[in-house]
Design an enzyme around this catalytic site. Structure first.
Site, PDB file in Angstrom:
ATOM      1  N   ASP A   8       1.005  -1.049  -0.014  1.00  0.00           N
ATOM      2  CA  ASP A   8       0.177  -0.347  -0.032  1.00  0.00           C
ATOM      3  C   ASP A   8       0.735   1.662  -0.285  1.00  0.00           C
ATOM      4  O   ASP A   8       2.416   1.581   0.315  1.00  0.00           O
ATOM      5  CB  ASP A   8      -1.189   0.012   1.148  1.00  0.00           C
ATOM      6  CG  ASP A   8       0.079   0.019   2.247  1.00  0.00           C
ATOM      7  OD1 ASP A   8       1.382   0.516   2.339  1.00  0.00           O
ATOM      8  OD2 ASP A   8      -0.912   0.632   3.367  1.00  0.00           O
ATOM      9  N   CYS A  66       2.669  -3.194   4.463  1.00  0.00           N
ATOM     10  CA  CYS A  66       2.587  -2.149   4.466  1.00  0.00           C
ATOM     11  C   CYS A  66       2.651  -1.464   5.011  1.00  0.00           C
ATOM     12  O   CYS A  66       4.141  -1.206   5.548  1.00  0.00           O
ATOM     13  CB  CYS A  66       0.914  -2.642   4.695  1.00  0.00           C
ATOM     14  SG  CYS A  66       0.841  -3.392   6.228  1.00  0.00           S
ATOM     15  N   THR A  68       3.058  -1.674   8.806  1.00  0.00           N
ATOM     16  CA  THR A  68       3.667  -2.611  10.301  1.00  0.00           C
ATOM     17  C   THR A  68       3.687  -4.335   9.127  1.00  0.00           C
ATOM     18  O   THR A  68       4.210  -4.462  10.245  1.00  0.00           O
ATOM     19  CB  THR A  68       2.372  -2.833  10.729  1.00  0.00           C
ATOM     20  OG1 THR A  68       0.979  -3.660  10.619  1.00  0.00           O
ATOM     21  CG2 THR A  68       1.909  -1.194  11.711  1.00  0.00           C
ATOM     22  N   HIS A  99      11.884 -23.658   9.051  1.00  0.00           N
ATOM     23  CA  HIS A  99      10.714 -24.071  10.166  1.00  0.00           C
ATOM     24  C   HIS A  99       8.871 -23.681   9.254  1.00  0.00           C
ATOM     25  O   HIS A  99       8.562 -24.899   9.345  1.00  0.00           O
ATOM     26  CB  HIS A  99      10.216 -24.149  11.576  1.00  0.00           C
ATOM     27  CG  HIS A  99      11.571 -23.938  11.895  1.00  0.00           C
ATOM     28  ND1 HIS A  99      12.487 -24.156  13.175  1.00  0.00           N
ATOM     29  CD2 HIS A  99      13.457 -24.036  11.268  1.00  0.00           C
ATOM     30  CE1 HIS A  99      13.213 -24.321  13.786  1.00  0.00           C
ATOM     31  NE2 HIS A  99      14.147 -24.791  12.908  1.00  0.00           N
ATOM     32  N   HIS A 134       9.119 -30.329  10.583  1.00  0.00           N
ATOM     33  CA  HIS A 134       8.396 -28.770  10.295  1.00  0.00           C
ATOM     34  C   HIS A 134       7.619 -29.641   8.838  1.00  0.00           C
ATOM     35  O   HIS A 134       6.995 -28.207   9.372  1.00  0.00           O
ATOM     36  CB  HIS A 134       9.655 -27.864  10.147  1.00  0.00           C
ATOM     37  CG  HIS A 134      11.287 -27.890  10.438  1.00  0.00           C
ATOM     38  ND1 HIS A 134      10.790 -27.046  12.285  1.00  0.00           N
ATOM     39  CD2 HIS A 134      12.275 -27.791  10.966  1.00  0.00           C
ATOM     40  CE1 HIS A 134      11.439 -27.288  12.992  1.00  0.00           C
ATOM     41  NE2 HIS A 134      12.694 -27.692  12.093  1.00  0.00           N
TER      42      HIS A 134
HETATM   43  C1  RB5 Z   1      -2.413   2.287   6.583  1.00  0.00           C
HETATM   44  O1  RB5 Z   1      -2.253   3.144   6.871  1.00  0.00           O
HETATM   45  C2  RB5 Z   1      -1.705   1.071   7.879  1.00  0.00           C
HETATM   46  O2  RB5 Z   1      -3.282   1.178   8.267  1.00  0.00           O
HETATM   47  C3  RB5 Z   1      -1.345   0.777   6.644  1.00  0.00           C
HETATM   48  O3  RB5 Z   1       0.083   0.638   6.153  1.00  0.00           O
HETATM   49  C4  RB5 Z   1      -1.296  -1.414   7.985  1.00  0.00           C
HETATM   50  O4  RB5 Z   1      -0.321  -0.706   9.105  1.00  0.00           O
HETATM   51  C5  RB5 Z   1      -1.967  -2.122   7.748  1.00  0.00           C
HETATM   52  O5  RB5 Z   1      -1.755  -3.106   8.613  1.00  0.00           O
END
Ligand code: RB5
Length: 156
Positions: A8, A66, A68, A99, A134
């Site tokens: 994203d 994304c 995180t 694994h 595994h």
């Molecule tokens: C976008 O703002 C953020 O929510 C997305 O990139 C991500 O971290 C979601 O898990």
């Protein structure tokens, strides 16, 4: 080796760096978007595209990003045949291949610097599934996935 990559807006900058690095290393890269960091888009759309490319055998492995890495991993793991792992260090990256037989690597563009992210990608690509005990464990989550799909199909 063919690698699908997608992100994203929050993962876009890191995606660009990783894709460039992969090409320089000789990998065939299929970039499934997004194409800028300014326009807010929905990470499930891009995680799905990466996951489906891997599940369909169009690409050998996938990388999804994304902010995180969490949202793309949750999404990618909904696609049958995909084993997506969020990794924040090289140990996790190596283990996710050795694994867990992970076939999609999920990274956070707001979590990792470029240097660490490239080390993680390199460690992930260099590692191989060890099989043995595994394989028995991976088979258990593959079975759970098949059973869940079957139940859903029966419910209509
Ligand atoms: C976008 O703002 C953020 O929510 C997305 O990139 C991500 O971290 C979601 O898990």
């Amino acid at each position: 080796m063919r690698i699908a990559i997608g992100s994203d807006h929050a993962g876009y900058m890191l995606k660009t760096e990783i894709a460039r690095w992969l090409v320089a290393q000789g990998y065939e890269v299929r970039d499934l978007g997004t194409d800028n960091a300014e326009d807010s888009v929905d990470y499930p759309d891009f995680a799905r595209a990466v996951a489906q490319a891997v599940a369909a055998g169009e690409c050998d492995l996938g990388i999804a990003l994304c902010g995180t890495g969490i949202g793309v991993s949750i999404t990618a793991n909904k696609v049958p045949g995909v084993r997506a792992a969020v990794c924040t260090d090289t140990y996790m990256a190596r283990m996710s291949r050795q694994h867990n037989d992970a076939n999609v690597l999920c990274l956070g563009g707001r979590v990792l610097g470029v240097g660490l992210a490239l080390d993680i990608v390199a460690a992930w690509l260099a590692a191989a599934f060890e099989g043995g005990r595994h394989a028995r464990r991976v088979a258990k989550y593959e079975l759970l996935e098949a059973q869940t799909s079957k139940l859903k199909a029966q419910k209509g």
